[in-house]
Design an enzyme around this catalytic site. Structure first.
Site, PDB file in Angstrom:
ATOM      1  N   MET A   1     -93.055 -80.999  46.138  1.00 39.98           N
ATOM      2  CA  MET A   1     -93.300 -79.818  45.306  1.00 39.98           C
ATOM      3  C   MET A   1     -92.007 -79.040  45.097  1.00 39.98           C
ATOM      4  SD  MET A   1     -96.205 -76.935  45.756  1.00 39.98           S
ATOM      5  CE  MET A   1     -97.435 -77.892  44.941  1.00 39.98           C
ATOM      6  N   LEU A  17     -94.783 -75.882  37.295  1.00 38.37           N
ATOM      7  CA  LEU A  17     -96.003 -75.981  38.102  1.00 38.37           C
ATOM      8  C   LEU A  17     -97.250 -75.809  37.218  1.00 38.37           C
ATOM      9  CD1 LEU A  17     -96.274 -74.481  41.631  1.00 38.37           C
ATOM     10  CD2 LEU A  17     -98.121 -74.078  40.062  1.00 38.37           C
ATOM     11  N   LEU A  23    -102.005 -81.024  38.777  1.00 40.98           N
ATOM     12  CA  LEU A  23    -102.221 -79.943  39.753  1.00 40.98           C
ATOM     13  C   LEU A  23    -103.225 -78.934  39.214  1.00 40.98           C
ATOM     14  CD1 LEU A  23    -100.988 -78.706  42.526  1.00 40.98           C
ATOM     15  CD2 LEU A  23     -99.806 -77.145  40.984  1.00 40.98           C
ATOM     16  N   ARG A  89     -90.935 -81.820  42.622  1.00 38.11           N
ATOM     17  CA  ARG A  89     -91.809 -81.909  41.455  1.00 38.11           C
ATOM     18  C   ARG A  89     -91.530 -80.767  40.463  1.00 38.11           C
ATOM     19  NH1 ARG A  89     -94.004 -82.721  37.720  1.00 38.11           N
ATOM     20  NH2 ARG A  89     -96.067 -83.471  37.172  1.00 38.11           N
ATOM     21  N   TYR A  90     -91.188 -79.574  40.985  1.00 40.74           N
ATOM     22  CA  TYR A  90     -91.062 -78.403  40.091  1.00 40.74           C
ATOM     23  C   TYR A  90     -89.730 -77.665  40.223  1.00 40.74           C
ATOM     24  CZ  TYR A  90     -96.062 -79.180  40.733  1.00 40.74           C
ATOM     25  OH  TYR A  90     -97.294 -79.758  40.856  1.00 40.74           O
ATOM     26  N   HIS A 190    -102.801 -75.231  53.163  1.00 41.77           N
ATOM     27  CA  HIS A 190    -102.958 -74.814  51.767  1.00 41.77           C
ATOM     28  C   HIS A 190    -104.316 -75.317  51.286  1.00 41.77           C
ATOM     29  CE1 HIS A 190    -102.184 -74.245  47.511  1.00 41.77           C
ATOM     30  NE2 HIS A 190    -100.938 -73.875  47.715  1.00 41.77           N
ATOM     31  N   ASP A 267     -90.566 -74.501  56.361  1.00 41.93           N
ATOM     32  CA  ASP A 267     -90.922 -73.155  55.933  1.00 41.93           C
ATOM     33  C   ASP A 267     -90.797 -73.001  54.431  1.00 41.93           C
ATOM     34  OD1 ASP A 267     -91.710 -71.508  58.072  1.00 41.93           O
ATOM     35  OD2 ASP A 267     -89.660 -71.576  58.863  1.00 41.93           O
ATOM     36  N   GLU A 270     -95.292 -69.812  51.590  1.00 41.65           N
ATOM     37  CA  GLU A 270     -96.622 -69.705  52.212  1.00 41.65           C
ATOM     38  C   GLU A 270     -96.549 -69.365  53.703  1.00 41.65           C
ATOM     39  OE1 GLU A 270     -96.619 -71.871  49.558  1.00 41.65           O
ATOM     40  OE2 GLU A 270     -98.234 -70.829  48.513  1.00 41.65           O
ATOM     41  N   GLU A 274     -96.615 -65.294  52.966  1.00 41.64           N
ATOM     42  CA  GLU A 274     -98.069 -65.111  53.085  1.00 41.64           C
ATOM     43  C   GLU A 274     -98.513 -64.945  54.547  1.00 41.64           C
ATOM     44  OE1 GLU A 274    -100.206 -68.036  50.867  1.00 41.64           O
ATOM     45  OE2 GLU A 274    -102.126 -67.346  51.644  1.00 41.64           O
TER      46      GLU A 274
HETATM   47  C1  LIG Z   1    -100.188 -79.290  51.082  1.00 48.71           C
HETATM   48  C2  LIG Z   1     -99.605 -78.499  50.274  1.00 48.71           C
HETATM   49  C3  LIG Z   1    -100.131 -77.988  49.008  1.00 48.71           C
HETATM   50  C4  LIG Z   1    -101.309 -78.254  48.330  1.00 48.71           C
HETATM   51  C5  LIG Z   1    -102.433 -79.176  48.707  1.00 48.71           C
HETATM   52  C6  LIG Z   1    -101.282 -77.461  47.137  1.00 48.71           C
HETATM   53  C7  LIG Z   1    -102.289 -77.437  46.176  1.00 48.71           C
HETATM   54  C8  LIG Z   1    -102.325 -76.558  45.100  1.00 48.71           C
HETATM   55  N1  LIG Z   1    -101.456 -75.511  44.814  1.00 48.71           N
HETATM   56  C9  LIG Z   1    -101.848 -74.873  43.656  1.00 48.71           C
HETATM   57  C10 LIG Z   1    -101.190 -73.774  43.050  1.00 48.71           C
HETATM   58  C11 LIG Z   1     -99.968 -73.209  43.433  1.00 48.71           C
HETATM   59  N2  LIG Z   1     -99.196 -73.578  44.505  1.00 48.71           N
HETATM   60  C12 LIG Z   1     -98.055 -72.808  44.553  1.00 48.71           C
HETATM   61  C13 LIG Z   1     -97.035 -72.857  45.478  1.00 48.71           C
HETATM   62  C14 LIG Z   1     -96.956 -73.775  46.526  1.00 48.71           C
HETATM   63  N3  LIG Z   1     -97.893 -74.721  46.868  1.00 48.71           N
HETATM   64  C15 LIG Z   1     -97.478 -75.444  47.953  1.00 48.71           C
HETATM   65  C16 LIG Z   1     -98.140 -76.491  48.593  1.00 48.71           C
HETATM   66  C17 LIG Z   1     -99.386 -77.028  48.225  1.00 48.71           C
HETATM   67  N4  LIG Z   1    -100.098 -76.753  47.120  1.00 48.71           N
HETATM   68  C18 LIG Z   1     -96.187 -74.916  48.321  1.00 48.71           C
HETATM   69  C19 LIG Z   1     -95.359 -75.453  49.433  1.00 48.71           C
HETATM   70  C20 LIG Z   1     -95.876 -73.889  47.443  1.00 48.71           C
HETATM   71  C21 LIG Z   1     -94.663 -72.959  47.471  1.00 48.71           C
HETATM   72  C22 LIG Z   1     -93.318 -73.542  47.342  1.00 48.71           C
HETATM   73  C23 LIG Z   1     -92.287 -72.664  48.035  1.00 48.71           C
HETATM   74  O1  LIG Z   1     -91.161 -72.616  47.618  1.00 48.71           O
HETATM   75  O2  LIG Z   1     -92.553 -71.951  48.956  1.00 48.71           O
HETATM   76  C24 LIG Z   1     -98.072 -71.910  43.443  1.00 48.71           C
HETATM   77  C25 LIG Z   1     -96.925 -70.968  43.054  1.00 48.71           C
HETATM   78  C26 LIG Z   1     -96.916 -69.687  43.743  1.00 48.71           C
HETATM   79  C27 LIG Z   1     -97.943 -68.765  43.148  1.00 48.71           C
HETATM   80  O3  LIG Z   1     -97.939 -68.599  41.912  1.00 48.71           O
HETATM   81  O4  LIG Z   1     -98.764 -68.269  43.910  1.00 48.71           O
HETATM   82  C28 LIG Z   1     -99.273 -72.138  42.745  1.00 48.71           C
HETATM   83  C29 LIG Z   1     -99.759 -71.464  41.506  1.00 48.71           C
HETATM   84  C30 LIG Z   1    -103.011 -75.532  43.196  1.00 48.71           C
HETATM   85  C31 LIG Z   1    -103.770 -75.137  41.929  1.00 48.71           C
HETATM   86  C32 LIG Z   1    -103.303 -76.574  44.084  1.00 48.71           C
HETATM   87  C33 LIG Z   1    -104.379 -77.573  44.059  1.00 48.71           C
HETATM   88  C34 LIG Z   1    -104.940 -78.046  43.006  1.00 48.71           C
HETATM   89 FE   LIG Z   2     -99.859 -74.873  46.007  1.00 43.33          FE
END
Ligand SMILES: C=CC1=C(C)c2cc3[nH]c(cc4nc(cc5[nH]c(cc1n2)c(C)c5CCC(=O)O)C(CCC(=O)O)=C4C)c(C)c3C=C
Ligand SMILES: [Fe+2]
Ligand code: FES
Length: 356
Positions: A1, A17, A23, A89-90, A190, A267, A270, A274
């Site tokens: 990601m 993203l 996603l 990915r992003y 997550h 890290d 999240e 968070e």
């Molecule tokens: C196991 C890890 C992760 C899963 C499963 C996952 C599913 C998932 N996430 C979204 C939407 C968002 N994710 C965002 C940030 C984000 N997600 C992960 C990991 C997983 N996501 C990470 C590590 C991060 C942050 C990267 C970092 O630099 O810290 C975000 C962006 C932030 C925000 O706008 O709040 C979104 C949106 C979906 C919809 C999804 C499953 C379908």
């Molecule tokens: Fe996510």
């Protein structure tokens, strides 16, 4: 990601993203994605500012990759030298830039090694679909220049489990001995939207498998639960949410909770924002003494686990194992994404046969 290493990269990170149909399948995605990304940017910029001006995920991923390859050169001289490339990915380094770099280097043998221990079609699946798309677009996959294999999931690797257990024990050791075994261990992963869970995504079950193996390693020393964080948008997501679980336990009189991020290996926002800022503040208000086990980051136990996984993978491949495990080839029962079928066929052929 991946994640934005600096604040000016936040918008492009979010834009990519929200454009990812694997996603977040949005109606009129090319119209809605830029709107949502633009609207969300200021809030997410603020969060990255509060954690030091960017995501440390690139830093940790490079450290992990380089340390793993140094170990591998010793463990597997037959396949040395080993070189890590990062395909986010992003964010930078994007898959397309990674592929260009590998091609310039003349790479002939490559392993797509997901850094998500547990498989979800929204994360590892999306990244593999992107690798297929890029390889095809650049005329690289199917050209015979490179042979691919895949390490797609490792939720119960003994080294991974040991690394988690070690960090949990270190945090539990900060509690007085007479209270230590009463601390509630809250594993936080997550979350996923329920429509993805119900499509048959393997993630929920694999995260639970990791949690159980870690508790087994700890001899079930403490009471524990698996809870889910980072829900976004109006849909229903897998619960219970981590923050509401803490609230519920506070009401039941629980005083000590140790959080354990269980679905990331380093890290990022999240954990650092968070969990350490938002959730921590709420816990303080509720009178709960909240601690958090450190993320794996540069844990030597974890880096040895990565090298062990890769070493076994390379050895069994050289002894004739197929390029992918069987589990990767089974689609979700509710999958209606044609990209999944094409990517899986391509990977099953070791990246040799590209669909027309
Ligand atoms: C196991 C890890 C992760 C899963 C499963 C996952 C599913 C998932 N996430 C979204 C939407 C968002 N994710 C965002 C940030 C984000 N997600 C992960 C990991 C997983 N996501 C990470 C590590 C991060 C942050 C990267 C970092 O630099 O810290 C975000 C962006 C932030 C925000 O706008 O709040 C979104 C949106 C979906 C919809 C999804 C499953 C379908
Ligand atoms: Fe996510
Ligand atoms: S969504 Fe799981 S295989 Fe396509």
């Amino acid at each position: 990601m991946g994640g934005p290493s600096t604040i000016p990269e936040v918008h492009d990170f979010l834009s990519r993203l929200f454009h990812d149909h694997d996603l977040i399948p949005l109606p009129m995605q090319s119209f809605l994605a830029p709107v949502i990304a633009r609207r969300r940017t200021p809030q997410i910029e603020k969060q990255y500012t509060e954690i030091g001006g960017g995501s440390p995920i690139l830093k940790w991923t490079k450290i992990q990759g380089e340390a793993m390859c140094a170990l591998l050169d010793e463990m597997n001289p037959a396949t040395a030298p080993h070189k890590p490339y990062v395909a986010f990915r992003y964010a930078k380094t994007l898959t397309e830039d990674c592929v260009d770099e590998m091609r310039r280097d003349g790479v002939q043998r490559a392993v797509a090694f997901t850094q998500y221990p547990q498989y979800s079609c929204s994360t590892t699946g999306s990244s593999l679909n992107e690798l297929y798309r890029v390889a095809k677009a650049k005329g690289w996959g199917g050209s015979g220049e490179v042979e691919w294999s895949v390490l797609d999931r490792w939720p119960q690797h003994p080294g991974l489990i040991e690394a988690f257990a070690h960090n949990i024990k270190t945090t539990l050791a900060t509690y007085p001995e007479d209270k230590r075994n009463d601390v509630v261990i809250l594993f936080s992963a997550h979350s996923l939207p329920l429509d993805i869970v119900n499509r048959g995504d393997p993630y929920t079950a694999e995260v639970a498998a990791t949690v159980y193996a870690v508790m087994q390693k700890l001899g079930f020393s403490n009471p524990y639960r698996l809870t889910w964080q980072s829900k976004v948008g109006p849909k229903a997501w897998q619960g219970p949410q981590t923050a509401s679980a803490i609230e519920g336990y506070a009401k039941q009189g629980t005083k000590d909770i140790c959080l354990v991020p269980i679905a990331f290996t380093s890290d990022h926002i999240e954990t650092l924002y968070e969990l350490d800022i938002e959730v921590k503040e709420e816990a303080d208000k509720l009178g709960v003494n909240l601690t958090r086990a450190a993320s794996l980051n540069d844990s030597p136990i974890f880096i040895r686990a990565l090298a062990d996984l890769m070493s076994n993978h390379l050895k069994s491949y050289d002894q004739g194992a197929p390029p992918t495990g069987r589990q990767l080839l089974l689609r979700c029962p509710g999958c209606n994404n044609p990209k999944c079928a094409k990517t899986k066929d391509w990977l099953a052929s070791g990246g040799k046969n590209i669909a027309a």
